[in-house]
Design an enzyme around this catalytic site. Structure first.
Site, PDB file in Angstrom:
ATOM      1  N   GLU A 173      -5.934  -5.958   4.322  1.00 36.75           N
ATOM      2  CA  GLU A 173      -5.969  -7.135   3.463  1.00 36.75           C
ATOM      3  C   GLU A 173      -7.127  -7.060   2.486  1.00 36.75           C
TER       4      GLU A 173
ATOM      5  N   THR B  55       0.828  -1.211   0.000  1.00 32.71           N
ATOM      6  CA  THR B  55       0.000   0.000   0.000  1.00 32.71           C
ATOM      7  C   THR B  55       0.863   1.262   0.000  1.00 32.71           C
TER       8      THR B  55
ATOM      9  N   GLY C   1       3.151  -2.890   8.367  1.00 34.14           N
ATOM     10  CA  GLY C   1       3.310  -3.145   9.800  1.00 34.14           C
ATOM     11  C   GLY C   1       4.755  -3.466  10.139  1.00 34.14           C
TER      12      GLY C   1
HETATM   13  C1  LIG Z   1      -3.781 -12.326   9.776  1.00 34.31           C
HETATM   14  C2  LIG Z   1      -4.278 -10.929   9.900  1.00 34.31           C
HETATM   15  C3  LIG Z   1      -4.867 -10.643  11.247  1.00 34.31           C
HETATM   16  C4  LIG Z   1      -3.832 -10.048  12.133  1.00 34.31           C
HETATM   17  C5  LIG Z   1      -4.382  -9.186  13.182  1.00 34.31           C
HETATM   18  C6  LIG Z   1      -3.283  -8.488  13.859  1.00 34.31           C
HETATM   19  C7  LIG Z   1      -2.798  -7.346  13.409  1.00 34.31           C
HETATM   20  C8  LIG Z   1      -3.346  -6.703  12.187  1.00 34.31           C
HETATM   21  C9  LIG Z   1      -2.441  -5.689  11.608  1.00 34.31           C
HETATM   22  C10 LIG Z   1      -2.413  -5.486  10.284  1.00 34.31           C
HETATM   23  C11 LIG Z   1      -3.114  -6.320   9.313  1.00 34.31           C
HETATM   24  C12 LIG Z   1      -2.138  -7.268   8.704  1.00 34.31           C
HETATM   25  C13 LIG Z   1      -1.721  -7.141   7.474  1.00 34.31           C
HETATM   26  C14 LIG Z   1      -2.296  -6.251   6.471  1.00 34.31           C
HETATM   27  C15 LIG Z   1      -1.722  -6.286   5.259  1.00 34.31           C
HETATM   28  C16 LIG Z   1      -2.280  -5.584   4.128  1.00 34.31           C
HETATM   29  O1  LIG Z   1      -3.283  -4.910   4.181  1.00 34.31           O
HETATM   30  S1  LIG Z   1      -1.388  -5.879   2.718  1.00 34.31           S
HETATM   31  C17 LIG Z   1      -2.221  -4.980   1.469  1.00 34.31           C
HETATM   32  C18 LIG Z   1      -3.537  -5.652   1.100  1.00 34.31           C
HETATM   33  N1  LIG Z   1      -4.088  -5.003  -0.032  1.00 34.31           N
HETATM   34  C19 LIG Z   1      -5.088  -5.528  -0.736  1.00 34.31           C
HETATM   35  O2  LIG Z   1      -5.673  -6.527  -0.417  1.00 34.31           O
HETATM   36  C20 LIG Z   1      -5.438  -4.760  -1.965  1.00 34.31           C
HETATM   37  C21 LIG Z   1      -6.843  -5.057  -2.409  1.00 34.31           C
HETATM   38  N2  LIG Z   1      -6.930  -4.921  -3.847  1.00 34.31           N
HETATM   39  C22 LIG Z   1      -6.850  -6.018  -4.651  1.00 34.31           C
HETATM   40  O3  LIG Z   1      -6.746  -7.145  -4.235  1.00 34.31           O
HETATM   41  C23 LIG Z   1      -6.941  -5.765  -6.125  1.00 34.31           C
HETATM   42  O4  LIG Z   1      -6.529  -4.474  -6.420  1.00 34.31           O
HETATM   43  C24 LIG Z   1      -8.369  -5.961  -6.664  1.00 34.31           C
HETATM   44  C25 LIG Z   1      -8.616  -7.420  -6.688  1.00 34.31           C
HETATM   45  C26 LIG Z   1      -9.353  -5.272  -5.763  1.00 34.31           C
HETATM   46  C27 LIG Z   1      -8.506  -5.356  -8.025  1.00 34.31           C
HETATM   47  O5  LIG Z   1      -7.323  -5.674  -8.698  1.00 34.31           O
HETATM   48  P1  LIG Z   1      -7.351  -5.664 -10.269  1.00 34.31           P
HETATM   49  O6  LIG Z   1      -6.070  -6.103 -10.812  1.00 34.31           O
HETATM   50  O7  LIG Z   1      -7.922  -4.355 -10.701  1.00 34.31           O
HETATM   51  O8  LIG Z   1      -8.346  -6.829 -10.474  1.00 34.31           O
HETATM   52  P2  LIG Z   1      -9.540  -6.935 -11.466  1.00 34.31           P
HETATM   53  O9  LIG Z   1     -10.768  -6.615 -10.713  1.00 34.31           O
HETATM   54  O10 LIG Z   1      -9.249  -6.179 -12.742  1.00 34.31           O
HETATM   55  O11 LIG Z   1      -9.427  -8.501 -11.760  1.00 34.31           O
HETATM   56  C28 LIG Z   1      -8.297  -8.992 -12.435  1.00 34.31           C
HETATM   57  C29 LIG Z   1      -8.348 -10.485 -12.370  1.00 34.31           C
HETATM   58  O12 LIG Z   1      -7.509 -10.868 -11.279  1.00 34.31           O
HETATM   59  C30 LIG Z   1      -8.225 -11.681 -10.395  1.00 34.31           C
HETATM   60  N3  LIG Z   1      -7.720 -11.453  -9.053  1.00 34.31           N
HETATM   61  C31 LIG Z   1      -7.624 -10.269  -8.422  1.00 34.31           C
HETATM   62  N4  LIG Z   1      -7.110 -10.475  -7.179  1.00 34.31           N
HETATM   63  C32 LIG Z   1      -6.856 -11.810  -7.070  1.00 34.31           C
HETATM   64  C33 LIG Z   1      -6.308 -12.634  -6.029  1.00 34.31           C
HETATM   65  N5  LIG Z   1      -5.947 -12.109  -4.831  1.00 34.31           N
HETATM   66  N6  LIG Z   1      -6.175 -13.953  -6.254  1.00 34.31           N
HETATM   67  C34 LIG Z   1      -6.570 -14.466  -7.454  1.00 34.31           C
HETATM   68  N7  LIG Z   1      -7.120 -13.755  -8.489  1.00 34.31           N
HETATM   69  C35 LIG Z   1      -7.247 -12.429  -8.274  1.00 34.31           C
HETATM   70  C36 LIG Z   1      -9.656 -11.260 -10.556  1.00 34.31           C
HETATM   71  O13 LIG Z   1     -10.516 -12.301 -10.102  1.00 34.31           O
HETATM   72  C37 LIG Z   1      -9.729 -11.063 -12.049  1.00 34.31           C
HETATM   73  O14 LIG Z   1      -9.803 -12.310 -12.669  1.00 34.31           O
HETATM   74  P3  LIG Z   1     -10.753 -12.478 -13.949  1.00 34.31           P
HETATM   75  O15 LIG Z   1     -10.223 -11.507 -14.976  1.00 34.31           O
HETATM   76  O16 LIG Z   1     -12.144 -12.122 -13.512  1.00 34.31           O
HETATM   77  O17 LIG Z   1     -10.592 -13.913 -14.313  1.00 34.31           O
HETATM   78  C1  LIG Z   2      -4.437  -1.583  10.591  1.00 35.87           C
HETATM   79  C2  LIG Z   2      -3.970  -1.632   9.153  1.00 35.87           C
HETATM   80  C3  LIG Z   2      -2.825  -2.341   8.834  1.00 35.87           C
HETATM   81  C4  LIG Z   2      -2.370  -2.384   7.512  1.00 35.87           C
HETATM   82  N1  LIG Z   2      -1.210  -3.063   7.239  1.00 35.87           N
HETATM   83  C5  LIG Z   2      -0.738  -3.029   5.963  1.00 35.87           C
HETATM   84  C6  LIG Z   2       0.504  -3.654   5.658  1.00 35.87           C
HETATM   85  O1  LIG Z   2       1.157  -4.210   6.523  1.00 35.87           O
HETATM   86  N2  LIG Z   2       0.961  -3.601   4.375  1.00 35.87           N
HETATM   87  C7  LIG Z   2       0.257  -2.982   3.376  1.00 35.87           C
HETATM   88  O2  LIG Z   2       0.722  -2.978   2.224  1.00 35.87           O
HETATM   89  N3  LIG Z   2      -0.945  -2.375   3.633  1.00 35.87           N
HETATM   90  C8  LIG Z   2      -1.431  -2.385   4.900  1.00 35.87           C
HETATM   91  N4  LIG Z   2      -2.631  -1.768   5.186  1.00 35.87           N
HETATM   92  C9  LIG Z   2      -3.301  -1.013   4.128  1.00 35.87           C
HETATM   93  C10 LIG Z   2      -4.551  -1.705   3.639  1.00 35.87           C
HETATM   94  O3  LIG Z   2      -4.233  -2.832   2.887  1.00 35.87           O
HETATM   95  C11 LIG Z   2      -5.363  -0.697   2.823  1.00 35.87           C
HETATM   96  O4  LIG Z   2      -5.804   0.307   3.715  1.00 35.87           O
HETATM   97  C12 LIG Z   2      -6.550  -1.368   2.141  1.00 35.87           C
HETATM   98  O5  LIG Z   2      -6.086  -2.164   1.085  1.00 35.87           O
HETATM   99  C13 LIG Z   2      -7.555  -0.335   1.607  1.00 35.87           C
HETATM  100  O6  LIG Z   2      -6.922   0.578   0.733  1.00 35.87           O
HETATM  101  P1  LIG Z   2      -7.015   2.141   1.044  1.00 35.87           P
HETATM  102  O7  LIG Z   2      -6.725   2.368   2.459  1.00 35.87           O
HETATM  103  O8  LIG Z   2      -6.200   2.847   0.014  1.00 35.87           O
HETATM  104  O9  LIG Z   2      -8.561   2.500   0.822  1.00 35.87           O
HETATM  105  P2  LIG Z   2      -9.216   2.877  -0.589  1.00 35.87           P
HETATM  106  O10 LIG Z   2      -8.935   1.821  -1.600  1.00 35.87           O
HETATM  107  O11 LIG Z   2      -8.890   4.287  -0.931  1.00 35.87           O
HETATM  108  O12 LIG Z   2     -10.776   2.745  -0.188  1.00 35.87           O
HETATM  109  C14 LIG Z   2     -11.470   3.873   0.333  1.00 35.87           C
HETATM  110  C15 LIG Z   2     -12.928   3.733  -0.062  1.00 35.87           C
HETATM  111  O13 LIG Z   2     -13.002   3.667  -1.483  1.00 35.87           O
HETATM  112  C16 LIG Z   2     -13.772   2.550  -1.891  1.00 35.87           C
HETATM  113  N5  LIG Z   2     -13.246   1.983  -3.141  1.00 35.87           N
HETATM  114  C17 LIG Z   2     -11.956   1.891  -3.527  1.00 35.87           C
HETATM  115  N6  LIG Z   2     -11.866   1.269  -4.719  1.00 35.87           N
HETATM  116  C18 LIG Z   2     -13.130   0.953  -5.097  1.00 35.87           C
HETATM  117  C19 LIG Z   2     -13.707   0.286  -6.226  1.00 35.87           C
HETATM  118  N7  LIG Z   2     -12.954  -0.185  -7.232  1.00 35.87           N
HETATM  119  N8  LIG Z   2     -15.056   0.115  -6.246  1.00 35.87           N
HETATM  120  C20 LIG Z   2     -15.820   0.567  -5.224  1.00 35.87           C
HETATM  121  N9  LIG Z   2     -15.341   1.218  -4.140  1.00 35.87           N
HETATM  122  C21 LIG Z   2     -14.014   1.411  -4.090  1.00 35.87           C
HETATM  123  C22 LIG Z   2     -13.604   1.531  -0.766  1.00 35.87           C
HETATM  124  O14 LIG Z   2     -14.720   0.628  -0.730  1.00 35.87           O
HETATM  125  C23 LIG Z   2     -13.558   2.436   0.462  1.00 35.87           C
HETATM  126  O15 LIG Z   2     -14.887   2.677   0.910  1.00 35.87           O
HETATM  127  C24 LIG Z   2      -3.100  -1.712   6.494  1.00 35.87           C
HETATM  128  C25 LIG Z   2      -4.266  -1.003   6.815  1.00 35.87           C
HETATM  129  C26 LIG Z   2      -4.710  -0.965   8.142  1.00 35.87           C
HETATM  130  C27 LIG Z   2      -5.959  -0.201   8.480  1.00 35.87           C
END
Ligand SMILES: CCCCC/C=C\C/C=C\C/C=C\C=C\C(=O)SCCNC(=O)CCNC(=O)[C@H](O)C(C)(C)COP(=O)(O)OP(=O)(O)OC[C@H]1O[C@@H](n2cnc3c(N)ncnc32)[C@H](O)[C@@H]1OP(=O)(O)O
Ligand SMILES: Cc1cc2nc3c(=O)[nH]c(=O)nc-3n(C[C@H](O)[C@H](O)[C@H](O)COP(=O)(O)OP(=O)(O)OC[C@H]3O[C@@H](n4cnc5c(N)ncnc54)[C@H](O)[C@@H]3O)c2cc1C
Length: 625
Positions: free
Chosen positions: A391, A109, A148
């Site tokens: 996530e 992110t 994190g």
């Molecule tokens: C264990 C946790 C609990 C712990 C508690 C304690 C502490 C917590 C502290 C912190 C939390 C811990 C960690 C946090 C980490 C993070 O947050 S890391 C960052 C996470 N970020 C995301 O998840 C980003 C979300 N966005 C996306 O996944 C993609 O951008 C999205 C899928 C939304 C859109 O991507 P895009 O490329 O635009 O996809 P499309 O909509 O165009 O689709 C393309 C095709 O790809 C397929 N696809 C997309 N994602 C996946 C996937 N993950 N796996 C498999 N396939 C995937 C999608 O289905 C499409 O396929 P088709 O074309 O339809 O066949």
């Molecule tokens: C406690 C915590 C720990 C984290 N740890 C990590 C980490 O270790 N590593 C890491 O890489 N990231 C981490 N993240 C980041 C996290 O993965 C992102 O915050 C998350 O993926 C959401 O992205 P964003 O914050 O940019 O929100 P945005 O994507 O900007 O979303 C904001 C709003 O826009 C809407 N939106 C966005 N896109 C669309 C769409 N295509 N269609 C409809 N609505 C849409 C969402 O639904 C939401 O309501 C952490 C976040 C938190 C809160």
């Protein structure tokens, strides 16, 4: 000499520490806890099953509701390694990560992008003359933000960047980058790294930011299990571009388990407190009643208990499904990747939103004392609401599930469907008819029909809008509320049917009395969500007003039956007091004594008159200010 337990759980309560002290204290505790876990890890080989158990241990034993600065090392850094690094890279780094001689983070992110990862701005440009990548943050919005442990703890991190080679962009890929000197812990040249500041919760996770100023890393720091860059800069694409997303699927699976663990803590506190707390007279002249005797309190808490059991069984189903499909992926069979992604997305979204909803209800159900930090409910509430974002934002993930469902529906007549969606064929088959019945099976069927009809309606709406000249993207956005709703209905149908089927199997080996209680939980969960989703069922099934009246009676009867077993059900989670860390939920029920004991630890109680009296209050009260 303090025992390990005293070292871990004693000392000044976190709530009275500064942000900096809280981090330092969490790091001190983390090294104690993770030294113990490291020993466990050394005794087990590192496959994903062992790893998930270890991870649950890490998270379940997270001794602070504020998380841990080592969390990401276990939650993402290592799983990404296991799924994205080739054998040579695993040989070089994984053992060091497992024995914590390096601490990692996961930097995907950015300030400007979280959801739309194809829009990430950090670049990794290959230089064939030196066989290195040049990592660069071209803008402020390209700074990684959130990883994190990155603020002050990690000395390595996995960076997700746009890969450029020979002038061509190949999209996002994963790179391991050393960010701090292993000896001095100083940030390496070209790296600007720091901590992002105080958050709503999880303030011990040490979330950080990082920016790169043309930082050079060896070619072999690109994780190359799937895609590769050869020495001359030739790009070898992955068998499937979606494999880079693999680790996110794994972590979403783990998050479903974790949402259950956090909810279990909250309902243990709320249930035990509701058995201890007496308030108001139900009948004049009678003693004040346990608040758990009030049906409105049962409505808040017993449904949360049922939800916890339901999600636990679905977490296990998801894990089993993940393992089956992950094995297929390793053998090159990608057929069910889309189904796994869709299932992980909707279960992560529903488990975390349910956990957040029910945890908030547990907080409110404990009245004023539930608003005390010492109850642990505010921290758990802050944590579960965060899980709706990290996530993958829940809305976005449910849209991903809807995308898969529409794709499935388009192909409904081309052949057999994969297990989690084969119900769509059943309830849409020619000649299939269904009349609503107030039974578990009837409810499951009803939810399946709602899901199928929403998916069908969404596709018809999309088609009609595109036919009217609207672009596919605008049509998608226009009906996206209905798409999210279809994803949620699909998931709810899966959760209820999995809970019923898996619990029915488990009940066969239970005593009759235990099986009876477990059966009541399944019914309570199904009837609760039927009443919650009446609008959908009235629109898409033959449920009648008379059915609803009977459902409400059924629901109230279930609350009455489950009430006597409520405390026993949460005791069965067996969460020790040190991990519960709650004045309201401790096993001994000494709520009021514990509330007072914790209050007296407040620094403001260290002296009878605080210095602000002499500095401010007294002059003010004497009109001198
Ligand atoms: C264990 C946790 C609990 C712990 C508690 C304690 C502490 C917590 C502290 C912190 C939390 C811990 C960690 C946090 C980490 C993070 O947050 S890391 C960052 C996470 N970020 C995301 O998840 C980003 C979300 N966005 C996306 O996944 C993609 O951008 C999205 C899928 C939304 C859109 O991507 P895009 O490329 O635009 O996809 P499309 O909509 O165009 O689709 C393309 C095709 O790809 C397929 N696809 C997309 N994602 C996946 C996937 N993950 N796996 C498999 N396939 C995937 C999608 O289905 C499409 O396929 P088709 O074309 O339809 O066949
Ligand atoms: C406690 C915590 C720990 C984290 N740890 C990590 C980490 O270790 N590593 C890491 O890489 N990231 C981490 N993240 C980041 C996290 O993965 C992102 O915050 C998350 O993926 C959401 O992205 P964003 O914050 O940019 O929100 P945005 O994507 O900007 O979303 C904001 C709003 O826009 C809407 N939106 C966005 N896109 C669309 C769409 N295509 N269609 C409809 N609505 C849409 C969402 O639904 C939401 O309501 C952490 C976040 C938190 C809160």
């Amino acid at each position: 000499m303090l025992t390990k337990r005293e070292e871990l759980f004693g000392g000044t309560p976190d709530e009275y520490l500064s942000h900096k002290e809280k981090y330092e204290n969490s790091t001190r505790k983390a090294v104690i806890l993770f030294s113990l876990l490291r020993k466990i890890q050394e005794e087990n080989n590192t496959d994903l099953t062992n790893y998930r158990n270890l991870l649950s241990g890490v998270l379940g034993a997270s001794i602070s509701q504020d998380g841990s600065p080592f969390g990401l090392h276990y939650i993402m850094f290592m799983p990404v390694f296991m799924s994205q690094a080739d054998e040579e890279q695993q040989e070089r780094w994984l053992h060091r990560a497992l024995n914590c001689s390096i601490i990692g983070s996961y930097a995907q992110t950015e300030l400007g992008h979280g959801t739309f990862i194809r829009g990430l701005e950090t670049t990794a440009t290959y230089d064939p003359s030196t066989q290195e990548f040049v990592l660069h943050s071209p803008t402020l919005t390209s700074y990684k933000w959130w990883p994190g442990g990155l603020g002050n703890t990690a000395n390595y991190c996995i960076v997700i960047a746009q890969l450029y080679s020979k002038g061509e962009c190949h999209g996002i890929h994963s790179f391991i980058v050393q960010v701090r000197d292993e000896d001095t812990h100083m940030p390496l040249p070209g790296i600007k790294v720091g901590e992002i500041g105080v958050k709503m919760g999880l303030n011990a996770v040490n979330n950080g930011f990082i920016g790169f100023e043309n930082v050079r890393i060896p070619r072999t720091n690109m994780l190359m299990k799937h895609a590769k860059i050869l020495e001359d800069g030739t790009y070898v694409k992955s068998k499937n571009s979606k494999l880079i997303y693999g680790a996110m699927v794994f972590v979403r699976v783990v998050i479903v388990f974790d949402s259950v663990n956090y909810l279990a803590k909250a309902i243990t506190v709320a249930t035990r407190y509701s058995a201890v707390r007496r308030q108001s007279q139900l009948k004049e002249g009678e003693p004040e009643r346990q608040i758990l005797d009030y049906v409105t309190q049962q409505d808040k808490i017993l449904t949360a208990i049922a939800g916890c059991f339901a999600m636990k069984m679905n977490a296990r189903m998801l894990w089993d499904t993940f393992n089956v499909i992950n094995d297929q992926l390793h053998k090159g069979n990608m057929e069910r990747l889309g189904e796994l992604h869709a299932l992980a997305c909707c279960l992560k979204a529903i488990s975390t939103s349910d956990s957040s909803l029910f945890t908030a209800r547990c907080r409110v159900s404990c009245g004023g004392h539930g608003y005390m930090v010492s109850s642990t409910l505010p921290a758990t509430s802050a944590l579960t609401t965060a899980s709706c974002t990290y996530e993958g934002d829940n809305t976005v993930l449910l849209l991903q599930t809807a995308r898969f469902l529409l794709k499935t529906w388009r192909q409904i007549d081309t052949g057999p469907l994969t297990p989690t969606v084969e119900y769509l064929k059943t309830v849409s088959a020619p000649g299939f008819s269904y009349k609503w019945e107030n039974s578990i099976e009837g409810i499951i069927r009803g939810f399946q029909i709602v899901s199928m009809k929403k998916i069908s309606s969404c596709l018809n709406l999309m088609t009609a809008k595109v036919m009217s000249g609207m672009s596919q993207a605008d049509a998608w956005n226009t009906i996206s509320i209905q798409l999210v709703s279809a994803g949620e209905s699909h998931c709810r149908a899966i959760v209820i049917s999995t809970f019923h089927e898996d619990m029915s199997k488990a009940m066969r080996s239970m005593s009759a009395s235990l099986a009876e209680v477990m059966g009541q939980l399944v019914e309570l969960y199904a009837v609760y969500w039927t009443l919650e989703r009446l609008g959908d069922l009235l629109e898409y099934t033959s449920i009648s007003g008379a059915d609803v009246v009977k459902l409400r009676s059924w629901y109230e009867e279930l609350l009455r039956k489950i009430r006597p077993n409520a405390v026993g059900l949460v005791d069965a989670f067996d969460i020790i007091d040190e991990l519960l860390q709650s004045t309201l939920g401790a096993y001994d029920g000494r709520v009021y004594e514990r509330l007072m004991e914790e209050a007296l630890k407040s620094p403001l109680n260290a002296e009878p008159v605080n210095q602000s009296f002499h500095k401010y209050l007294k002059p003010f009260m004497q009109g001198k200010l």
